[in-house]
Motif scaffolding. Structure first.
Motif, PDB file in Angstrom:
ATOM      1  N   SER A   1      61.436  16.882 110.264  1.00  0.00           N
ATOM      2  CA  SER A   1      60.477  16.222 109.386  1.00  0.00           C
ATOM      3  C   SER A   1      60.939  16.301 107.938  1.00  0.00           C
ATOM      4  O   SER A   1      61.499  17.313 107.510  1.00  0.00           O
ATOM      5  CB  SER A   1      59.109  16.891 109.514  1.00  0.00           C
ATOM      6  OG  SER A   1      58.240  16.437 108.501  1.00  0.00           O
ATOM      7  N   GLU A   2      60.691  15.263 107.194  1.00  0.00           N
ATOM      8  CA  GLU A   2      60.951  15.276 105.755  1.00  0.00           C
ATOM      9  C   GLU A   2      59.639  15.297 104.979  1.00  0.00           C
ATOM     10  O   GLU A   2      59.592  14.968 103.799  1.00  0.00           O
ATOM     11  CB  GLU A   2      61.825  14.083 105.366  1.00  0.00           C
ATOM     12  CG  GLU A   2      63.218  14.197 105.942  1.00  0.00           C
ATOM     13  CD  GLU A   2      64.153  13.098 105.472  1.00  0.00           C
ATOM     14  OE1 GLU A   2      63.751  12.256 104.647  1.00  0.00           O
ATOM     15  OE2 GLU A   2      65.304  13.096 105.941  1.00  0.00           O
ATOM     16  N   ARG A   3      58.576  15.693 105.658  1.00  0.00           N
ATOM     17  CA  ARG A   3      57.254  15.802 105.031  1.00  0.00           C
ATOM     18  C   ARG A   3      56.815  17.258 104.926  1.00  0.00           C
ATOM     19  O   ARG A   3      55.657  17.538 104.644  1.00  0.00           O
ATOM     20  CB  ARG A   3      56.222  15.040 105.862  1.00  0.00           C
ATOM     21  CG  ARG A   3      56.455  13.548 105.956  1.00  0.00           C
ATOM     22  CD  ARG A   3      55.381  12.870 106.806  1.00  0.00           C
ATOM     23  NE  ARG A   3      55.008  13.608 107.992  1.00  0.00           N
ATOM     24  CZ  ARG A   3      55.581  13.509 109.197  1.00  0.00           C
ATOM     25  NH1 ARG A   3      56.580  12.686 109.372  1.00  0.00           N
ATOM     26  NH2 ARG A   3      55.161  14.210 110.217  1.00  0.00           N
ATOM     27  N   GLY A   4      57.710  18.173 105.209  1.00  0.00           N
ATOM     28  CA  GLY A   4      57.334  19.575 105.235  1.00  0.00           C
ATOM     29  C   GLY A   4      56.897  19.959 106.633  1.00  0.00           C
ATOM     30  O   GLY A   4      57.232  19.286 107.607  1.00  0.00           O
ATOM     31  N   ILE A   5      56.138  21.016 106.740  1.00  0.00           N
ATOM     32  CA  ILE A   5      55.701  21.523 108.042  1.00  0.00           C
ATOM     33  C   ILE A   5      54.274  21.058 108.276  1.00  0.00           C
ATOM     34  O   ILE A   5      53.318  21.645 107.784  1.00  0.00           O
ATOM     35  CB  ILE A   5      55.797  23.058 108.093  1.00  0.00           C
ATOM     36  CG1 ILE A   5      57.237  23.497 107.795  1.00  0.00           C
ATOM     37  CG2 ILE A   5      55.361  23.573 109.464  1.00  0.00           C
ATOM     38  CD1 ILE A   5      57.404  24.981 107.595  1.00  0.00           C
ATOM     39  N   GLY A   6      54.135  19.975 109.034  1.00  0.00           N
ATOM     40  CA  GLY A   6      52.831  19.382 109.260  1.00  0.00           C
ATOM     41  C   GLY A   6      52.187  19.740 110.578  1.00  0.00           C
ATOM     42  O   GLY A   6      51.045  19.373 110.825  1.00  0.00           O
ATOM     43  N   SER A   7      52.920  20.448 111.439  1.00  0.00           N
ATOM     44  CA  SER A   7      52.360  20.811 112.743  1.00  0.00           C
ATOM     45  C   SER A   7      53.090  22.028 113.292  1.00  0.00           C
ATOM     46  O   SER A   7      54.167  22.396 112.813  1.00  0.00           O
ATOM     47  CB  SER A   7      52.525  19.641 113.728  1.00  0.00           C
ATOM     48  OG  SER A   7      53.896  19.472 114.056  1.00  0.00           O
ATOM     49  N   ALA A   8      52.512  22.619 114.315  1.00  0.00           N
ATOM     50  CA  ALA A   8      53.155  23.758 114.980  1.00  0.00           C
ATOM     51  C   ALA A   8      54.480  23.337 115.605  1.00  0.00           C
ATOM     52  O   ALA A   8      55.457  24.102 115.592  1.00  0.00           O
ATOM     53  CB  ALA A   8      52.223  24.349 116.036  1.00  0.00           C
ATOM     54  N   ALA A   9      54.544  22.118 116.128  1.00  0.00           N
ATOM     55  CA  ALA A   9      55.785  21.632 116.735  1.00  0.00           C
ATOM     56  C   ALA A   9      56.886  21.492 115.677  1.00  0.00           C
ATOM     57  O   ALA A   9      58.046  21.827 115.936  1.00  0.00           O
ATOM     58  CB  ALA A   9      55.548  20.302 117.435  1.00  0.00           C
ATOM     59  N   GLU A  10      56.543  20.997 114.498  1.00  0.00           N
ATOM     60  CA  GLU A  10      57.533  20.893 113.427  1.00  0.00           C
ATOM     61  C   GLU A  10      57.985  22.276 112.964  1.00  0.00           C
ATOM     62  O   GLU A  10      59.170  22.491 112.711  1.00  0.00           O
ATOM     63  CB  GLU A  10      56.968  20.094 112.254  1.00  0.00           C
ATOM     64  CG  GLU A  10      56.846  18.617 112.563  1.00  0.00           C
ATOM     65  CD  GLU A  10      56.144  17.815 111.492  1.00  0.00           C
ATOM     66  OE1 GLU A  10      56.313  16.595 111.494  1.00  0.00           O
ATOM     67  OE2 GLU A  10      55.420  18.400 110.645  1.00  0.00           O
ATOM     68  N   ALA A  11      57.064  23.211 112.881  1.00  0.00           N
ATOM     69  CA  ALA A  11      57.427  24.586 112.520  1.00  0.00           C
ATOM     70  C   ALA A  11      58.384  25.173 113.548  1.00  0.00           C
ATOM     71  O   ALA A  11      59.375  25.826 113.188  1.00  0.00           O
ATOM     72  CB  ALA A  11      56.175  25.457 112.391  1.00  0.00           C
ATOM     73  N   ALA A  12      58.128  24.933 114.829  1.00  0.00           N
ATOM     74  CA  ALA A  12      59.005  25.449 115.884  1.00  0.00           C
ATOM     75  C   ALA A  12      60.395  24.821 115.809  1.00  0.00           C
ATOM     76  O   ALA A  12      61.411  25.512 115.973  1.00  0.00           O
ATOM     77  CB  ALA A  12      58.383  25.198 117.259  1.00  0.00           C
ATOM     78  N   ALA A  13      60.461  23.527 115.544  1.00  0.00           N
ATOM     79  CA  ALA A  13      61.753  22.845 115.434  1.00  0.00           C
ATOM     80  C   ALA A  13      62.541  23.380 114.235  1.00  0.00           C
ATOM     81  O   ALA A  13      63.756  23.597 114.326  1.00  0.00           O
ATOM     82  CB  ALA A  13      61.550  21.338 115.320  1.00  0.00           C
ATOM     83  N   MET A  14      61.872  23.596 113.117  1.00  0.00           N
ATOM     84  CA  MET A  14      62.545  24.122 111.932  1.00  0.00           C
ATOM     85  C   MET A  14      62.980  25.562 112.149  1.00  0.00           C
ATOM     86  O   MET A  14      64.062  25.969 111.713  1.00  0.00           O
ATOM     87  CB  MET A  14      61.642  23.988 110.707  1.00  0.00           C
ATOM     88  CG  MET A  14      61.483  22.551 110.267  1.00  0.00           C
ATOM     89  SD  MET A  14      60.383  22.409 108.847  1.00  0.00           S
ATOM     90  CE  MET A  14      60.188  20.635 108.758  1.00  0.00           C
ATOM     91  N   THR A  15      62.170  26.341 112.842  1.00  0.00           N
ATOM     92  CA  THR A  15      62.544  27.720 113.155  1.00  0.00           C
ATOM     93  C   THR A  15      63.800  27.753 114.017  1.00  0.00           C
ATOM     94  O   THR A  15      64.721  28.533 113.751  1.00  0.00           O
ATOM     95  CB  THR A  15      61.386  28.453 113.858  1.00  0.00           C
ATOM     96  OG1 THR A  15      60.291  28.541 112.945  1.00  0.00           O
ATOM     97  CG2 THR A  15      61.787  29.841 114.310  1.00  0.00           C
TER      98      THR A  15
END
Length: 144
Positions: free
Chosen positions: A49-63
């Motif tokens: 995402s280029e919008r920051g961490i907008g969901s738990a799924a995005e947080a998991a992908a970034m982690t």
């Protein structure tokens, strides 16, 4: 405005150091740039995402991406002074600001050279990272 997740490493005054680090991450999107007299290498994984961490799924992908970047950084040439993965971590501190920072432990994932670790008080919260480097272990990203 884009909020980019990346591993950003400050490589001091030598552009060649930043380019050497970028080569270590060959095959990944990297950018070498200069800011306030220091050279930086930025590695931004594709598909996040280029919008920051907008969901738990995005947080998991970034982690997951962050863990992989730190794994690769462990075997990188020792050409950087400090590094940090996260959203908008490029130029997060100049060298002078970093060594003047009162509490580096608030930056989970911060990797510093042994010289910086010694200059900032040899805090016990830092663990071994790679030869010549210590870190505050990366805890991953969270959705708030």
């Amino acid at each position: 405005m884009a909020y980019i997740y990346a591993l950003n490493a400050e490589c001091g005054e030598r552009e060649t150091h930043a380019r050497d680090l970028a080569r270590h991450f060959e095959g990944r999107s990297s950018r070498v740039f200069s800011s306030e007299g220091a050279w930086w290498c930025s590695i931004a994984p594709e598909g996040l995402s280029e919008r920051g961490i907008g969901s738990a799924a995005e947080a998991a992908a970034m982690t997951a991406a962050g863990r992989q970047l730190y794994w690769l950084l462990r075997t990188a040439p020792p050409v950087y002074r400090y590094a940090l993965a996260g959203v908008e971590t490029d130029e997060f501190r100049t060298y002078a600001e970093l060594v003047a920072e009162k509490d580096l432990t608030r930056f989970a994932g911060l990797v510093v050279s042994e010289d910086i670790w010694a200059a900032t008080g040899e805090r016990a919260e830092f663990s071994d990272f790679a030869p010549g480097y210590r870190w505050i272990p990366y805890r991953g990203e969270t959705h708030r």
